[in-house]
Design a protein around this motif. Structure first.
Motif, mmCIF file in Angstrom:
data_model
loop_
_atom_site.group_PDB
_atom_site.id
_atom_site.type_symbol
_atom_site.label_atom_id
_atom_site.label_comp_id
_atom_site.label_asym_id
_atom_site.label_seq_id
_atom_site.Cartn_x
_atom_site.Cartn_y
_atom_site.Cartn_z
ATOM 1 N N UNK A 3 0.838 -1.347 0.156
ATOM 2 C CA UNK A 3 0.040 0.074 0.143
ATOM 3 C C UNK A 3 0.750 1.095 0.065
ATOM 4 N N UNK A 4 0.943 1.764 -1.110
ATOM 5 C CA UNK A 4 1.873 3.072 -0.973
ATOM 6 C C UNK A 4 1.277 3.864 -2.300
ATOM 7 N N UNK A 5 1.400 5.329 -2.083
ATOM 8 C CA UNK A 5 1.053 6.428 -3.098
ATOM 9 C C UNK A 5 2.113 6.400 -4.003
ATOM 10 N N UNK A 6 1.735 6.923 -5.192
ATOM 11 C CA UNK A 6 2.641 6.875 -6.673
ATOM 12 C C UNK A 6 3.770 7.682 -6.159
ATOM 13 N N UNK A 7 3.643 8.767 -5.662
ATOM 14 C CA UNK A 7 4.908 9.757 -5.572
ATOM 15 C C UNK A 7 5.823 9.448 -4.583
ATOM 16 N N UNK A 8 5.550 8.655 -3.489
ATOM 17 C CA UNK A 8 6.281 8.361 -2.569
ATOM 18 C C UNK A 8 6.925 7.033 -3.144
ATOM 19 N N UNK A 9 6.265 6.062 -3.802
ATOM 20 C CA UNK A 9 6.689 5.092 -4.372
ATOM 21 C C UNK A 9 7.809 5.179 -5.309
ATOM 22 N N UNK A 54 -3.626 3.382 -5.355
ATOM 23 C CA UNK A 54 -3.308 4.032 -6.437
ATOM 24 C C UNK A 54 -2.315 3.491 -7.567
ATOM 25 N N UNK A 55 -1.511 2.670 -6.904
ATOM 26 C CA UNK A 55 -0.533 2.091 -7.961
ATOM 27 C C UNK A 55 -0.921 0.977 -8.503
ATOM 28 N N UNK A 56 -0.307 0.404 -9.631
ATOM 29 C CA UNK A 56 -0.574 -0.827 -9.933
ATOM 30 C C UNK A 56 0.534 -1.401 -10.759
ATOM 31 N N UNK A 95 -2.756 -8.847 -7.055
ATOM 32 C CA UNK A 95 -3.081 -7.527 -7.124
ATOM 33 C C UNK A 95 -2.103 -6.611 -8.017
ATOM 34 N N UNK A 96 -2.828 -5.755 -8.858
ATOM 35 C CA UNK A 96 -1.948 -4.781 -9.461
ATOM 36 C C UNK A 96 -1.695 -5.119 -10.926
ATOM 37 N N UNK A 97 -1.813 -6.457 -11.123
ATOM 38 C CA UNK A 97 -1.458 -7.013 -12.391
ATOM 39 C C UNK A 97 -2.721 -6.894 -13.264
ATOM 40 N N UNK A 98 -3.880 -7.739 -12.658
ATOM 41 C CA UNK A 98 -5.163 -7.406 -13.522
ATOM 42 C C UNK A 98 -5.744 -6.022 -13.398
#
Ligand SMILES: [Zn+2]
Length: 515
Positions: A197-203, A225-227, A243-246
């Motif tokens: 679980x992380x937001x895009x800018x932080x990732x 937010x990220x995938x 999760x994140x792939x589909x």
């Protein structure tokens, strides 16, 4: 003993030497100076067929020789070529047995408690070793304890697999604190980082900093937010679960959740997860998988940990629960909104039907990913949702076979591929000269039946008689031999004592009777 032999007649000396040899079986948990595994059929961790027999020589913690014996005619191998034992050599006769690289669990959690109730860490370590697991990637636990256990295991003072510590990253709120968190984890001695679980800018900034610090990143992508596109762009080492792939292949960018859906309600979350793969557009999914391959994002699907969602009864009545399920874990598995993964309230035949379809699409995607050249690893995420340590990883291997991989490739997933994911491919995951002596001696042929890897073994017919066979006879980690049946007996005693201490009857401790 050796010096006195010289005084004896040659014939008597031979008899004595033979008697001494008979006593050179390894001692559980003690690294011999030298170890010979005789007459072993080898399945290596690089996806190649079985070969052998070999005499495998281990000196200290290293595989120093693989001496090929003739597969067909013993006469073609002069006895002189066989590895010879001396007084400091322990020996294992692997005639009719299979030797594999030690299994690596790429998605594990070190757990000395469940739901706040203590559970001895030795319980987990011993089941792991009894199941042939010589290394684990810990993707979230108590980091200081994990680092201490890792170091004791490395020194050989703790009977445990090798431990690679990937602490949870947490949720820094800005770029500076994200970079500082990466550096702090590096300074603490972490081997990598686990994202959940992380937001895009932080990732983006944390991955940038992690690459600078030489830390690998395992990402449990939530519905967030990220995938997978972010993992592809930012350089994640492995996507955990699925999760994140589909999600990255859903045309409208978000799954068609009902209006009442609440992500933090686990029954909601896992129920609607069963509809996720059917919403992925096949062409878009193809692009996602291609891009993961091109950007070297590996995939550790952990099929086993969702199996209760497609077959709750199977998950709740696994045969090893009877003797080996610790009462703390049994209690944790029971449906309880307070415990992660214990979400089975009103779980219906409809839920299971969706999940069965979900698995079919998911398994095909993993298979397709591998065919495209993607790196597939194996991990079990045990300690949650009715999966026990050790047994969960073997179940995972069975599910990789169900996904369409041949047993040779399945074993590669749990050995050579997992070593690649760890960045340890030059030392681990192979039965190869110069590699670390992480080896397992299996009673039976796992290419014929992966179930022989279960520590509790299998029933079979030999020479017209019913026999109980299978299991991992020896798990050799860093040159230290551990005797599987001995460890399993110790686990059984540990569980019996814990049950007696809290007045739990064995037949009430199997987690199969939700209250
Ligand atoms: Zn996990």
């Amino acid at each position: 003993m050796r010096s006195s032999l010289r005084l004896l007649l040659p014939a008597a000396a031979l008899v004595l030497a033979a008697a001494a040899r008979a006593q050179t079986a390894p001692v559980n948990g003690v690294r011999p100076a030298r170890l010979i595994i005789h007459n072993a059929t080898v399945v290596d961790g690089n996806g190649t067929p079985a070969k052998g027999p070999f005499d495998i020589v281990v000196e200290g913690n290293t595989i120093t020789q693989l001496i090929p014996l003739d597969a067909v005619s013993a006469g073609r191998n002069p006895a002189a070529r066989r590895a010879r034992a001396d007084a400091n050599t322990a020996e294992i006769d692997a005639t009719g047995k299979y030797v594999l690289p030690g299994l690596i669990d790429a998605h594990a959690h070190l757990q000395d408690e469940r739901g706040g109730t203590p559970q001895p860490i030795e319980y987990e370590f011993k089941i792991w070793l009894a199941s042939g697991i010589t290394a684990v990637r810990d993707v979230g636990s108590s980091t200081p304890k994990a680092l201490a256990w890792r170091d004791s295991s490395a020194k050989g003072t703790l009977a445990a697999p090798r431990i690679f510590v990937y602490p949870q990253f947490g949720r820094p709120t800005n770029a500076d604190s994200a970079r500082a968190r990466v550096r702090a984890l590096k300074a603490m001695g972490a081997d990598g980082i686990k994202l959940l679980g992380i937001d895009r800018d932080i990732m983006r900034v944390m991955e940038d900093e992690a690459h600078k610090e030489g830390l690998r990143v395992a990402h449990h992508v939530g519905v967030e937010e990220t995938n997978a596109w972010d993992d592809i762009h930012f350089g994640t080492t492995s996507i955990e679960h699925w999760y994140g792939i589909p999600d990255a292949a859903i045309p409208d960018g978000v799954q068609a959740f009902p209006a009442s859906y609440n992500y933090n309600n686990e029954t909601d979350r896992f129920r609607w997860a069963g509809h996720l793969w059917r919403e992925a557009d096949p062409e878009r999914l193809d692009m996602v998988l291609d891009s993961m391959v091109a950007h070297h994002v590996a995939w550790v699907p952990t099929f086993d940990i969702y199996e209760a969602s497609r077959d709750l009864q199977r998950a709740q009545t696994q045969p090893w629960f009877k003797d080996y399920l610790h009462p703390t874990l049994a209690e944790y598995f029971k449906p309880d909104p307070a415990n992660h993964g214990s979400y089975f309230f009103g779980w219906s035949s409809t839920d299971e039907t969706y999940w069965k379809e979900n698995y079919r699409i998911w398994m095909n995607a993993v298979r397709e990913f591998a065919r495209k050249g993607g790196l597939v690893g194996a991990g079990d995420d045990a300690g949650f949702i009715y999966q026990m340590y050790g047994f969960g990883l073997i179940r995972e291997l069975e599910l990789h076979q169900e996904a369409g991989f041949s047993p040779i490739k399945v074993i590669q997933h749990a050995t050579g591929n997992n070593a690649l994911i760890l960045g340890e491919e030059s030392e681990l995951g192979r039965v190869r000269q110069g590699y670390k002596a992480d080896l397992i001696v299996v009673n039976g042929n796992p290419l014929e039946n992966l179930k022989v890897l279960y520590a509790t073994g299998v029933d079979d017919i030999k020479d017209g008689h019913a026999v109980h066979t299978g299991g991992v006879e020896w798990t050799i980690k860093d040159g230290i031999p551990y005797h599987g049946p001995t460890l399993l007996r110790q686990v059984k005693e540990m569980v019996a004592k814990a049950r007696a201490a809290r007045g739990t009857k064995a037949d009430k401790a199997d987690g199969s009777r939700p209250r």
